[in-house]
Design a protein around this motif. Sequence first.
Motif, PDB file in Angstrom:
ATOM      1  N   THR A   1       0.844  -1.182   0.000  1.00 30.85           N
ATOM      2  CA  THR A   1       0.000   0.000   0.000  1.00 30.85           C
ATOM      3  C   THR A   1       0.887   1.243   0.000  1.00 30.85           C
ATOM      4  O   THR A   1       2.107   1.155   0.202  1.00 30.85           O
ATOM      5  CB  THR A   1      -0.901   0.031   1.239  1.00 30.85           C
ATOM      6  OG1 THR A   1      -0.071   0.161   2.411  1.00 30.85           O
ATOM      7  CG2 THR A   1      -1.721  -1.257   1.349  1.00 30.85           C
ATOM      8  N   ARG A   2       0.277   2.385  -0.226  1.00 31.34           N
ATOM      9  CA  ARG A   2       1.030   3.636  -0.187  1.00 31.34           C
ATOM     10  C   ARG A   2       1.691   3.820   1.184  1.00 31.34           C
ATOM     11  O   ARG A   2       2.840   4.246   1.279  1.00 31.34           O
ATOM     12  CB  ARG A   2       0.108   4.813  -0.492  1.00 31.34           C
ATOM     13  CG  ARG A   2       0.817   6.149  -0.591  1.00 31.34           C
ATOM     14  CD  ARG A   2      -0.182   7.265  -0.809  1.00 31.34           C
ATOM     15  NE  ARG A   2      -0.872   7.096  -2.066  1.00 31.34           N
ATOM     16  CZ  ARG A   2      -0.452   7.584  -3.231  1.00 31.34           C
ATOM     17  NH1 ARG A   2       0.688   8.241  -3.279  1.00 31.34           N
ATOM     18  NH2 ARG A   2      -1.156   7.393  -4.329  1.00 31.34           N
TER      19      ARG A   2
ATOM     20  N   HIS B   1       6.178  15.623  -4.915  1.00 28.23           N
ATOM     21  CA  HIS B   1       5.353  15.224  -6.049  1.00 28.23           C
ATOM     22  C   HIS B   1       5.768  13.860  -6.595  1.00 28.23           C
ATOM     23  O   HIS B   1       5.008  13.241  -7.339  1.00 28.23           O
ATOM     24  CB  HIS B   1       5.402  16.291  -7.147  1.00 28.23           C
ATOM     25  CG  HIS B   1       6.711  16.377  -7.861  1.00 28.23           C
ATOM     26  ND1 HIS B   1       7.778  17.065  -7.358  1.00 28.23           N
ATOM     27  CD2 HIS B   1       7.116  15.857  -9.043  1.00 28.23           C
ATOM     28  CE1 HIS B   1       8.798  16.982  -8.203  1.00 28.23           C
ATOM     29  NE2 HIS B   1       8.424  16.249  -9.225  1.00 28.23           N
ATOM     30  N   GLU B   2       6.955  13.399  -6.266  1.00 29.66           N
ATOM     31  CA  GLU B   2       7.397  12.090  -6.733  1.00 29.66           C
ATOM     32  C   GLU B   2       6.985  10.991  -5.766  1.00 29.66           C
ATOM     33  O   GLU B   2       6.772   9.856  -6.159  1.00 29.66           O
ATOM     34  CB  GLU B   2       8.921  12.074  -6.883  1.00 29.66           C
ATOM     35  CG  GLU B   2       9.417  12.743  -8.142  1.00 29.66           C
ATOM     36  CD  GLU B   2       8.963  12.039  -9.398  1.00 29.66           C
ATOM     37  OE1 GLU B   2       8.744  10.812  -9.362  1.00 29.66           O
ATOM     38  OE2 GLU B   2       8.796  12.709 -10.411  1.00 29.66           O
ATOM     39  N   GLY B   3       6.911  11.312  -4.494  1.00 27.86           N
ATOM     40  CA  GLY B   3       6.653  10.281  -3.506  1.00 27.86           C
ATOM     41  C   GLY B   3       7.942   9.553  -3.182  1.00 27.86           C
ATOM     42  O   GLY B   3       8.987   9.780  -3.801  1.00 27.86           O
ATOM     43  N   PRO B   4       7.895   8.680  -2.201  1.00 29.98           N
ATOM     44  CA  PRO B   4       9.107   7.961  -1.796  1.00 29.98           C
ATOM     45  C   PRO B   4       9.537   6.940  -2.842  1.00 29.98           C
ATOM     46  O   PRO B   4       8.734   6.472  -3.646  1.00 29.98           O
ATOM     47  CB  PRO B   4       8.672   7.269  -0.499  1.00 29.98           C
ATOM     48  CG  PRO B   4       7.189   7.097  -0.655  1.00 29.98           C
ATOM     49  CD  PRO B   4       6.724   8.309  -1.403  1.00 29.98           C
ATOM     50  N   ASN B   5      10.819   6.601  -2.834  1.00 32.36           N
ATOM     51  CA  ASN B   5      11.301   5.542  -3.714  1.00 32.36           C
ATOM     52  C   ASN B   5      10.689   4.217  -3.292  1.00 32.36           C
ATOM     53  O   ASN B   5      10.671   3.886  -2.100  1.00 32.36           O
ATOM     54  CB  ASN B   5      12.825   5.435  -3.643  1.00 32.36           C
ATOM     55  CG  ASN B   5      13.517   6.523  -4.442  1.00 32.36           C
ATOM     56  OD1 ASN B   5      12.931   7.144  -5.319  1.00 32.36           O
ATOM     57  ND2 ASN B   5      14.772   6.764  -4.126  1.00 32.36           N
ATOM     58  N   TYR B   6      10.218   3.464  -4.271  1.00 33.42           N
ATOM     59  CA  TYR B   6       9.698   2.140  -3.942  1.00 33.42           C
ATOM     60  C   TYR B   6      10.862   1.255  -3.524  1.00 33.42           C
ATOM     61  O   TYR B   6      11.863   1.149  -4.244  1.00 33.42           O
ATOM     62  CB  TYR B   6       8.971   1.534  -5.148  1.00 33.42           C
ATOM     63  CG  TYR B   6       8.459   0.154  -4.860  1.00 33.42           C
ATOM     64  CD1 TYR B   6       7.455  -0.038  -3.913  1.00 33.42           C
ATOM     65  CD2 TYR B   6       8.989  -0.964  -5.496  1.00 33.42           C
ATOM     66  CE1 TYR B   6       6.989  -1.306  -3.611  1.00 33.42           C
ATOM     67  CE2 TYR B   6       8.518  -2.232  -5.207  1.00 33.42           C
ATOM     68  CZ  TYR B   6       7.524  -2.405  -4.263  1.00 33.42           C
ATOM     69  OH  TYR B   6       7.067  -3.663  -3.957  1.00 33.42           O
TER      70      TYR B   6
END
Length: 207
Positions: free
Chosen positions: A44-45, A59-64
């Motif tokens: 999940t996020r 705006h990118e969000g964390p690295n998966y």
Amino acid sequence: MDDLCWLGLDWDGEPLVQSRRLPIYDDALRRLQNGERVYPCTCTRSDVERAASAPHLDHEGPNYPGTCSSRKAEDAPALAGTVYAWRFRLPAATPAFSDAFRGPVKLDLHNNGGDFVVWKSAGTPAYQLAVVVDDAAQGVTEVIRGDDLLTSTPRQILLYQSLGLPSPSFAHVPLVIGSFAVSGNAYTPLSGMTPLMFLNVKPSALR
């Protein structure tokens, strides 16, 4: 579309409605699955945010972090009853490209989001896959857009390559931000075209 009409911009042919094209996107996903370019991801996020250790742009969000990257596409049936999305598996190197505005661009997607979602757990395509399929279907050869989408370009190039589709050329221009002065009024925050329409700003003032 109202914004485009107001600016005097029109389009060729009938506009595509993505909600009517799900079988086409699904076919593209299956091609990626058959080539083992994607894998099912149950994160999940919140899972991704908790696992992230490196700083990231909002705006990118964390690295998966690659939690599910050991899975293969063929593992999906074993996840029946579990909610999952499909992520694109990044190759070792991010493709470079020549931007018509910026010149040569080389980004490392491993440090800009990592493996990215192409199919959401809700059963619909993510932006990256949908835009590639749609642009290819319409024969788009040149893409001009805001530089907030710069990091989307190598992702989309990877999808074009994986699907055997020709990639368009790209140009990323700076965003128009800040305020817009209107005679007799204070500066007005510029957040899209709609406020300017209501202020009776002429489209020619933006050219």
